[in-house]
Each structure stands twice: as structure tokens, then as C-alpha cells.
Design a protein around this motif. Structure first.
Motif, mmCIF file in Angstrom:
data_model
loop_
_atom_site.group_PDB
_atom_site.id
_atom_site.type_symbol
_atom_site.label_atom_id
_atom_site.label_comp_id
_atom_site.label_asym_id
_atom_site.label_seq_id
_atom_site.Cartn_x
_atom_site.Cartn_y
_atom_site.Cartn_z
ATOM 1 N N LEU A 27 3.978 3.640 6.238
ATOM 2 C CA LEU A 27 3.430 4.724 5.421
ATOM 3 C C LEU A 27 4.285 4.962 4.183
ATOM 4 N N LEU A 28 5.596 4.885 4.358
ATOM 5 C CA LEU A 28 6.488 5.087 3.209
ATOM 6 C C LEU A 28 6.216 4.073 2.102
ATOM 7 N N ALA A 29 5.754 2.910 2.498
ATOM 8 C CA ALA A 29 5.448 1.876 1.501
ATOM 9 C C ALA A 29 4.191 2.217 0.716
ATOM 10 N N ARG A 30 3.496 3.294 1.121
ATOM 11 C CA ARG A 30 2.213 3.607 0.492
ATOM 12 C C ARG A 30 2.075 5.042 -0.014
ATOM 13 N N VAL A 31 2.621 6.003 0.742
ATOM 14 C CA VAL A 31 2.357 7.405 0.384
ATOM 15 C C VAL A 31 3.668 8.105 0.032
ATOM 16 N N PRO A 32 3.589 9.272 -0.645
ATOM 17 C CA PRO A 32 4.822 10.001 -0.978
ATOM 18 C C PRO A 32 5.632 10.327 0.272
ATOM 19 N N ALA A 33 6.958 10.275 0.123
ATOM 20 C CA ALA A 33 7.850 10.452 1.280
ATOM 21 C C ALA A 33 7.653 11.790 1.965
ATOM 22 N N LEU A 111 7.447 -2.515 -6.378
ATOM 23 C CA LEU A 111 7.541 -3.972 -6.180
ATOM 24 C C LEU A 111 6.180 -4.549 -5.805
ATOM 25 N N PRO A 112 6.017 -5.880 -5.897
ATOM 26 C CA PRO A 112 4.771 -6.496 -5.422
ATOM 27 C C PRO A 112 4.519 -6.103 -3.957
ATOM 28 N N GLU A 113 3.259 -5.975 -3.625
ATOM 29 C CA GLU A 113 2.850 -5.448 -2.330
ATOM 30 C C GLU A 113 3.493 -6.196 -1.156
ATOM 31 N N ALA A 114 3.615 -7.499 -1.306
ATOM 32 C CA ALA A 114 4.116 -8.322 -0.189
ATOM 33 C C ALA A 114 5.509 -7.902 0.257
ATOM 34 N N TYR A 115 6.304 -7.301 -0.641
ATOM 35 C CA TYR A 115 7.685 -6.976 -0.310
ATOM 36 C C TYR A 115 7.868 -5.555 0.238
ATOM 37 N N GLU A 117 6.447 -3.347 2.503
ATOM 38 C CA GLU A 117 6.581 -2.981 3.922
ATOM 39 C C GLU A 117 7.844 -3.578 4.519
ATOM 40 N N THR A 118 8.090 -4.837 4.192
ATOM 41 C CA THR A 118 9.251 -5.517 4.774
ATOM 42 C C THR A 118 10.541 -4.788 4.391
ATOM 43 N N LEU A 119 10.608 -4.342 3.130
ATOM 44 C CA LEU A 119 11.827 -3.665 2.680
ATOM 45 C C LEU A 119 11.980 -2.261 3.265
ATOM 46 N N THR A 120 10.861 -1.518 3.393
ATOM 47 C CA THR A 120 11.016 -0.179 3.998
ATOM 48 C C THR A 120 11.407 -0.320 5.463
ATOM 49 N N LEU A 121 10.859 -1.349 6.117
ATOM 50 C CA LEU A 121 11.223 -1.559 7.528
ATOM 51 C C LEU A 121 12.718 -1.872 7.671
ATOM 52 N N ARG A 122 13.198 -2.687 6.754
ATOM 53 C CA ARG A 122 14.601 -3.112 6.852
ATOM 54 C C ARG A 122 15.561 -2.049 6.295
ATOM 55 N N LEU A 123 15.244 -1.552 5.103
ATOM 56 C CA LEU A 123 16.223 -0.713 4.415
ATOM 57 C C LEU A 123 16.139 0.764 4.785
ATOM 58 N N VAL A 124 14.962 1.219 5.178
ATOM 59 C CA VAL A 124 14.846 2.635 5.577
ATOM 60 C C VAL A 124 15.034 2.773 7.072
ATOM 61 N N GLU A 125 14.308 1.974 7.824
ATOM 62 C CA GLU A 125 14.316 2.176 9.272
ATOM 63 C C GLU A 125 15.284 1.244 10.005
ATOM 64 N N VAL A 145 11.836 -14.649 3.506
ATOM 65 C CA VAL A 145 11.591 -14.781 2.060
ATOM 66 C C VAL A 145 11.319 -13.414 1.439
ATOM 67 N N ASN A 146 10.478 -12.624 2.103
ATOM 68 C CA ASN A 146 10.149 -11.294 1.560
ATOM 69 C C ASN A 146 11.401 -10.433 1.421
ATOM 70 N N LEU A 147 12.234 -10.501 2.431
ATOM 71 C CA LEU A 147 13.465 -9.689 2.388
ATOM 72 C C LEU A 147 14.360 -10.121 1.238
ATOM 73 N N HIS A 148 14.543 -11.416 1.156
ATOM 74 C CA HIS A 148 15.487 -11.946 0.177
ATOM 75 C C HIS A 148 14.997 -11.735 -1.247
ATOM 76 N N ARG A 149 13.779 -12.193 -1.500
ATOM 77 C CA ARG A 149 13.254 -12.065 -2.870
ATOM 78 C C ARG A 149 13.020 -10.602 -3.215
ATOM 79 N N GLY A 150 12.473 -9.871 -2.250
ATOM 80 C CA GLY A 150 12.171 -8.460 -2.486
ATOM 81 C C GLY A 150 13.439 -7.692 -2.797
ATOM 82 N N PHE A 151 14.489 -7.964 -2.033
ATOM 83 C CA PHE A 151 15.717 -7.207 -2.252
ATOM 84 C C PHE A 151 16.340 -7.544 -3.608
ATOM 85 N N LYS A 152 16.312 -8.849 -3.959
ATOM 86 C CA LYS A 152 16.895 -9.226 -5.256
ATOM 87 C C LYS A 152 16.168 -8.536 -6.411
#
Lengths: 162, 345
Positions: A27-33, A111-115, A117-125, A145-152
Motif C-alpha cells: 500500500l505504501l508503494a501506492r497511497v499516502p503514508a 520510481l518506475p513501478e517495477a521497483y 513494491e520491492t523497495l518498500t518491502l525491503r527498505l520500509v518493512e 535486479v529490482n532491488l539493485h537497480r531500484g536502489f541505485k
């Protein structure tokens, strides 16, 4: 999952405790916190009423993710005419920390959509790569790939804005 | 933020597995985002009571059963009527004034020319009595209501088992078979009946005629009731059939021959009923015309029909597309609804 389907409230509460952070990250990847926490609970209340319709208990993670994504889309559709909320949280950490977190989250959502969810899962949760792959159904390589490219990309943008 | 000199491998490893050696950039962003983290323990989920689906599935069944019971009770109730209890009457004058009255057994109701009256036929329907009519309630009790129409016109709309309601006239009886019909009596006692839904039976001591929706019949005092003829039949056919029935036998045949040329497939019922009342060449003409217009199903033997076998002719008539028969009077249930609701048929 089967116990929850039979109406066992404790079993469903366990599912909530286990998957709430996952849903919150989606949800964080889509709606206001400020709305993500309430929507997380909404998603589980909806799931409580519908979990009987889930045919394959092993598919619970994918199913609850679909419910969450739909709920987010509905929410965005309905709130299109309302005053947009920013991502500052009044909660823990004080005003400054909240503004800082909001800015970081805004950068993820840009960021591009593909990154996202993966980043909120990793970096927030704080989920690991293998956990993200298991929960989302993505292949481990895609998650990596999503984590690496997304994070960079995120680091670049945060660096620019700071 | 680091300046980008760290190795991608270390970044990737920590992103993939948080138990690996911490990467400062990832740690910094994670730290910034930490106020966003969700803690289910701090937000317990208030689970509502979940509706029991088995019980939910029973609701429609219970509702259907309650509805069926209510309908059954209503149908039973509307057929009940205390013996001899007067019928309510609403009188409407052309000037617009309205008044209420009662139709009591044995007391004639004379409706002035400038008014009309609406009579409740116990609980089973209504009867509009046109101005100038004279009507007497002869008897009334559950399932048995009889009125005598000595002159004028009535429009009846009922939903009740066959023969619950009968209009008696100087020419015979008009019996409702669960339907809507108009009946009128002229100065000579001639009774005309037009049926709008279901069936009506007109009968006197000499015979009877069954009249389906869309058809009319005539009954003269001392004469067998005329056959039913559809109102939308060709005028030549209608008048030819009536003239045939009214004329002396020696001249009647020629009148009928001209009428047959104007018959349509829908008029086969009239032809067959008429055939059962005639013989010889006329009967043969009627049956042959019917065979030409609407060939019977294979189960009907043409030879028997041509030979004038009345039971075979009636069997053929039963195969025609007609309103629900009197045994299925309840299928005319729209007549139980208010006229505006059932489409003012």
C-alpha cells in the motif's frame, strides 16, 4: 488459513500479524503514508469476510496482495477529487523525521513501478530478498535486479534532492 | 550518502540479505524510512462477527416460504365471503359527485343513465355497472355469487375458480371461468358477451358456448347460444356466421358459404364448434375449410374429422392456441391485480 476459513478468529489474527507488514508495504508503494495503516486494516477486514472464497490456502500471500492492490486502486479512484495528502506521518520520530521519511517514500513512489513494491518491502518493512520473492511470486533474479537497480536509482534521486 | 566508490557486490549482498555486512547507503535510507514501518502489535485488528453463510442461504428460502404462505392465505381469504353479506357499491355521477351504497340480496340496483356504479364482487373482483342498467344480487356466499342482469351492461373483472360468479340474464347464464368480460342485455333480452381474458361459458337449457379471450358470443331467449367468434375476424365472416345461426335452415347455407371465404386460421375454433352443430354438406364445408386453414397435428385423424366425428373434432379444437383452459383458471392471475397494474388488458 484453513482454520481462518472456518471462522477461527485467532488463526486470522495470526495471519494478520504475519502478513500485515507485507500488505502495508504494497500500500505504501501506492497511497499516502498517513492512509496506508488504516487501509492495511481495511484490507484484512475485507479478507476476513472473503477468505472462505480462497480455494488454495497456499496462495494466501498472492491473494491478499491482490486484495491490497485493488483496495489501493479503489482508494485512489475515490480520493481523486479530494484534497491530496502528503506522506508526512504525525507519529513516531517527530516532525523532522516524519518529513524526512515522507520525502524518501515520495522518491520511491516516483520510481518506475517495477521497483516500488520491492523497495518498500525491503527498505520500509525489512524483508529480505528471498522473502520478497516468496511473498510476491517474483523470481529471485527479478527481485535481485529490482532491488539493485531500484536502489541505485533511488540513491541518485535522494542524492540530487539533498 | 557514500560517493559511489563502494563495490556493487556489497550493496547487492546487503540488499538481498539484511544479515550480511551492513551497507551504509542502505542503512541510511532504511533509517530515514523507519517511521513508516508498520507494527501489527500496536494496531490490533478489530474483527467483526462474520455472517454465517449457511444461515444467509436460508434467508431467501424463508422469504420465499413466507411469501408463498402469504399468497396462499390471501387467495383463501379473498374466496371467503359470509353468506348474504351485501356487496359495497361506489356510485359515480357524471357531474363528478360520488356516493357509497350497498348491493343487498334481492334488492335491485338501478343505475341512473347519467351515472355508473362499481360493485365489489365479494372479494374476488369488481363489476362496473353502466348507467341505465338494472341488476339484482340473487345470492352470495363463499365460491357462489349470482346476479341477475335484466337490462344494461356490466364489465366484470375477476380472479376466482370457475363458476364462482354467474350473471343470469333473460336468455341464460354467463359463467365466469376466471377472467374479465363485458356482458349486456337489450330490451329483447338478447345477451351479448365479449371476453377480454380467460374464458366465459354462456349457457341456457338448449346448450352452451365457450368463449375465449378476444371473442364474443350472443344468446337469445329460447335459442341455443351462438358460437364464439373472434372480434378481430373479418366483418364478412362475423356477419356470415351470425346470419347463418339466426336464419332459418333452408336459407342459412348460402349465407355461410360466402363467409367461409373470409375465414382466417384463427377462426378455426369457430368453424369446428359450428361443425359440431351442423351436418351434411355444411358440416363438410366447415371442416374442409378448417383443414385448409390450419391442418391439425398428426394425432388427429383427418378421416374421422371429415366423417363428422364430434369427439375427434373437439380433440382437434383442444390443440388450438387458446387461453389457459378453465382447469388452469389461476394462470389468469393478472386479473387479481389492480387494472392499472396488470396493463389494463
Amino acid at each position: 488459513v484453513r482454520a481462518a476459513q472456518r471462522g477461527d478468529r485467532e488463526a486470522f489474527t495470526m495471519l494478520y500479524e504475519r502478513f500485515a507488514r507485507f500488505v502495508h508495504a504494497l500500500l505504501l508503494a501506492r497511497v499516502p503514508a498517513v492512509e496506508a495503516a488504516d487501509l492495511t486494516q481495511d484490507v484484512f477486514l475485507q479478507a476476513w469476510l472473503r477468505v472462505r472464497d480462497l480455494r488454495e490456502p497456499a496462495a494466501f500471500a498472492g491473494w491478499i496482495a491482490a486484495v491490497a492492490r485493488r483496495r489501493a486502486a479503489d482508494h485512489l479512484r475515490r480520493s481523486r477529487l479530494e484534497v491530496p495528502l502528503d506522506d508526512r506521518l504525525p507519529a513516531r520520530g517527530g516532525q523532522e523525521a516524519s518529513a524526512d521519511a515522507g520525502a524518501a517514500l515520495a522518491a520511491i513512489r516516483a520510481l518506475p513501478e517495477a521497483y516500488r513494491e520491492t523497495l518498500t518491502l525491503r527498505l520500509v518493512e525489512g524483508y529480505s530478498g528471498p522473502e520478497i520473492a516468496a511473498l510476491t511470486g517474483l523470481t529471485p533474479d527479478s527481485v535481485r535486479v529490482n532491488l539493485h537497480r531500484g536502489f541505485k536509482l533511488l540513491r541518485e534521486r535522494l542524492g540530487r534532492s539533498s | 550518502m557514500s560517493n559511489g566508490h563502494e563495490r556493487d557486490g556489497a550493496l547487492g549482498a546487503f540488499l538481498w540479505d539484511p544479515t550480511e555486512r551492513a551497507h551504509p547507503d542502505v542503512e541510511a535510507v532504511t533509517q530515514r524510512l523507519s517511521p513508516m514501518r508498520f507494527d501489527p502489535a500496536r494496531r490490533p485488528l478489530p474483527l467483526p462477527r462474520r455472517p454465517d453463510r449457511r444461515r444467509l442461504a436460508l434467508y431467501p428460502l424463508a422469504a420465499a416460504a413466507a411469501l408463498a404462505l402469504a399468497v396462499y392465505g390471501y387467495v383463501q381469504w379473498r374466496e371467503q365471503w359470509p353468506a348474504g353479506q351485501p356487496w359495497p357499491v361506489a356510485v359515480q355521477a357524471s357531474s363528478g359527485t360520488a356516493s357509497a351504497a350497498e348491493l343487498t340480496v334481492g334488492q335491485p340496483l338501478e343505475v341512473a343513465a347519467s351515472t355508473d356504479a362499481t360493485v365489489a364482487v365479494a372479494r374476488i373482483g369488481t363489476m362496473r355497472v353502466a348507467g341505465g342498467a338494472e341488476l339484482t344480487l340473487q345470492s352470495t356466499s363463499a365460491g357462489h355469487h349470482r346476479v341477475f342482469l335484466s337490462r344494461g351492461a356490466v364489465s366484470v373483472r375477476l380472479w376466482a375458480p370457475p363458476w364462482s360468479f354467474v350473471v343470469r340474464t333473460p336468455a341464460g347464464e354467463v359463467g365466469d371461468l376466471g377472467c374479465q368480460f363485458d356482458a349486456s342485455v337489450d330490451a329483447e333480452g338478447v345477451t351479448r358477451v365479449t371476453v377480454r381474458s380467460g374464458w366465459v361459458k354462456v349457457e341456457n337449457v338448449l346448450g352452451e358456448s365457450l368463449v375465449p379471450a378476444g371473442a364474443s358470443a350472443l344468446m337469445r331467449p329460447g335459442v341455443t347460444p351462438f358460437v364464439a367468434v373472434y372480434d378481430d375476424a373479418d366483418a364478412e365472416f362475423r356477419e356470415g356466421v351470425r346470419a347463418y345461426e339466426a336464419a332459418p335452415p333452408e336459407t342459412a347455407g348460402s349465407r355461410l358459404a360466402g363467409a367461409l371465404a373470409h375465414a382466417r386460421p384463427r377462426d378455426v375454433l369457430t368453424l369446428l364448434v359450428l361443425a359440431t352443430r351442423t351436418s351434411g354438406a355444411t358440416e363438410r364445408d366447415l371442416v374442409q375449410t378448417a383443414l385448409r386453414l390450419s391442418p391439425p397435428p398428426a394425432s388427429i385423424h383427418r378421416e374421422a374429422v371429415l366423417a363428422g366425428d364430434a369427439s375427434e373434432i373437439w380433440q382437434w379444437a383442444d390443440t388450438l392456441p387458446l387461453p389457459p383452459p378453465k382447469s388452469s383458471w389461476w394462470r389468469n392471475w393478472p386479473d387479481a391485480l389492480p387494472a392499472w397494474l396488470s396493463g389494463l388488458r
